[in-house]
Design an enzyme around this catalytic site. Structure first.
Site, PDB file in Angstrom:
ATOM      1  N   HIS A 357      -1.856   5.742   0.534  1.00  0.00           N
ATOM      2  CA  HIS A 357      -0.959   4.569  -0.135  1.00  0.00           C
ATOM      3  C   HIS A 357      -0.882   3.758   1.145  1.00  0.00           C
ATOM      4  O   HIS A 357      -0.326   2.401   0.707  1.00  0.00           O
ATOM      5  CB  HIS A 357       0.306   5.012  -0.736  1.00  0.00           C
ATOM      6  CG  HIS A 357       0.716   4.053  -2.100  1.00  0.00           C
ATOM      7  ND1 HIS A 357       0.173   2.668  -2.030  1.00  0.00           N
ATOM      8  CD2 HIS A 357       1.441   4.218  -2.917  1.00  0.00           C
ATOM      9  CE1 HIS A 357       0.585   2.126  -2.977  1.00  0.00           C
ATOM     10  NE2 HIS A 357       1.248   2.873  -3.481  1.00  0.00           N
ATOM     11  N   ASP A 361      -3.748   0.774  -2.796  1.00  0.00           N
ATOM     12  CA  ASP A 361      -2.718   0.361  -3.639  1.00  0.00           C
ATOM     13  C   ASP A 361      -2.982   1.270  -4.963  1.00  0.00           C
ATOM     14  O   ASP A 361      -4.159   1.560  -5.220  1.00  0.00           O
ATOM     15  CB  ASP A 361      -2.803  -1.098  -4.147  1.00  0.00           C
ATOM     16  CG  ASP A 361      -2.157  -1.709  -2.979  1.00  0.00           C
ATOM     17  OD1 ASP A 361      -1.590  -1.304  -2.096  1.00  0.00           O
ATOM     18  OD2 ASP A 361      -2.488  -2.909  -2.783  1.00  0.00           O
TER      19      ASP A 361
END
Length: 384
Positions: A357, A361
């Site tokens: 992450h 995204d």
């Protein structure tokens, strides 16, 4: 009220009691406490015949015994008439219940036996016998040492050293979890079309090319197309920069009896379905035979693992550093599903994508998975 009266008033009851028992005028005792207050140490030091501020040995505080033949005021002896102390001087008794704890000063070398009251020796407290510490397991070392012992004293265990590949795998997995911000998304994908194409072309592939057509080449083809559309999943992180890889080198996790190894299929974007099938079979066979070269387990840009062969529905795989994503394929099996408001039997599987992450995204990860799903459910037969 004079300073002497204030000092006497602000002295503790135990100090005044000691002064009365020894016929000492408390006004003659220099106070070292707050605002000239006479402390217990001050009065005892005065009685011992030495300055009140002298250092005192560690020990229990004392209450002076009454002196029957002592002079009304006891002061320091004259240096011109030194007298040697007795070899053993009586130690002070246990402390009185009131008053702050303090320690009596040691006898001075120049004091005389007649100048100080006799005191009964205290009874020393019994010292408990030391309890031997229980035997502890040897401390673990390395990057994956536990916070608590792996086993308790007396527990029945067998300690076996890790193999080199197991030790490397453990270190690599712990390092990856520490580096990457792991997130996993799971998609359910229908594999009915892939199953039909596989059944249709399997015999042809084996007869003409000697290649066993499994589900994996189809999955790799869909993954390669998705990586082209979403290059951020074919990248790495270096400091505060994103390194986009121009080549697509897919690592394929292979479970062996002696550990896990991830050979790399280089140039996956340059191979057709037959080329992918050949490369997968070749790498798997040589991995099991321990015939892989060092460079064949390096340089991967994305990894696919297949725990479904052992019956797992899905898992949350750990990213293979320095990559930023790994795809886990669950077991491929027929299940009842709803199609057009009716129950139907379809070949289904769960696909789990773990991604970093820091640069990927959730929306991009889900778009990537949707692209893979569409590529498998609408696989182009012309690719065979």
């Amino acid at each position: 009220m004079t300073a002497d009266e204030l000092r006497q008033t602000r002295s503790s009851p135990v100090v005044r009691k000691i002064a009365a028992e020894h016929n000492v005028d408390i006004r003659e005792v220099p106070g070292t406490g707050i605002a000239g207050r006479v402390t217990k140490q001050d009065i005892l030091g005065h009685i011992e015949g030495r300055p009140a501020g002298a250092p005192t040995p560690a020990g229990p505080p004392a209450q002076a015994a009454p002196a029957a033949a002592a002079a009304p005021s006891v002061s320091a002896p004259k240096p011109a008439a030194p007298a040697e102390r007795p070899a053993a001087r009586a130690a002070p008794p246990p402390p009185a219940p009131a008053g702050p704890p303090s320690a009596p000063p040691p006898p001075s070398a120049g004091s005389t036996p007649a100048a100080a009251p006799s005191r009964p020796a205290p009874i020393p407290a019994p010292t408990p016998a030391p309890t031997p510490a229980p035997a502890q397991p040897p401390p673990a070392t390395g990057a994956f040492a536990p916070f608590v012992p792996a086993y308790l004293p007396g527990e029945r265990v067998e300690v076996v050293p890790m193999s080199p590949i197991r030790r490397k795998t453990a270190e690599h997995m712990v390092t990856s979890k520490r580096i990457s911000a792991h997130v996993t998304t799971v998609f359910e994908i229908e594999m009915t079309r892939i199953d039909q194409l596989r059944q249709k072309y399997r015999q042809q592939y084996e007869e003409k090319s000697g290649v066993k057509l499994t589900y994996m080449p189809f999955i790799l083809k869909a993954v390669v197309d998705a990586l082209k559309a979403f290059p951020v999943l074919n990248a790495s992180v270096e400091g505060d920069a994103i390194v986009y890889k121009k080549d697509i080198n897919i690592g394929i996790a292979v479970a062996l009896d002696w550990g896990l190894i991830v050979p790399v299929l280089r140039g996956a974007d340059e191979k057709n379905l037959l080329g992918l099938a050949r490369a997968v079979n070749d790498l798997a066979e040589r991995a099991r035979a321990k015939r892989l070269r060092v460079e064949e387990v390096q340089g991967g840009t994305f990894t696919v693992t297949n725990p479904g062969v052992f019956g797992s529905l899905f898992g949350t795989p750990i990213i293979n550093q320095p990559q930023v994503a790994i795809l886990g394929v669950g077991t491929i099996e027929k299940r009842p599903v709803v199609r057009d408001d009716a129950i139907a039997i379809r070949t289904m599987a769960y696909f789990a994508l773990s991604f970093d992450h820091r640069i990927v995204d959730g929306a991009d990860a889900d778009r990537f998975m949707a692209y893979v799903k569409k590529g498998l459910q609408e696989f182009d037969e012309a690719a065979l």
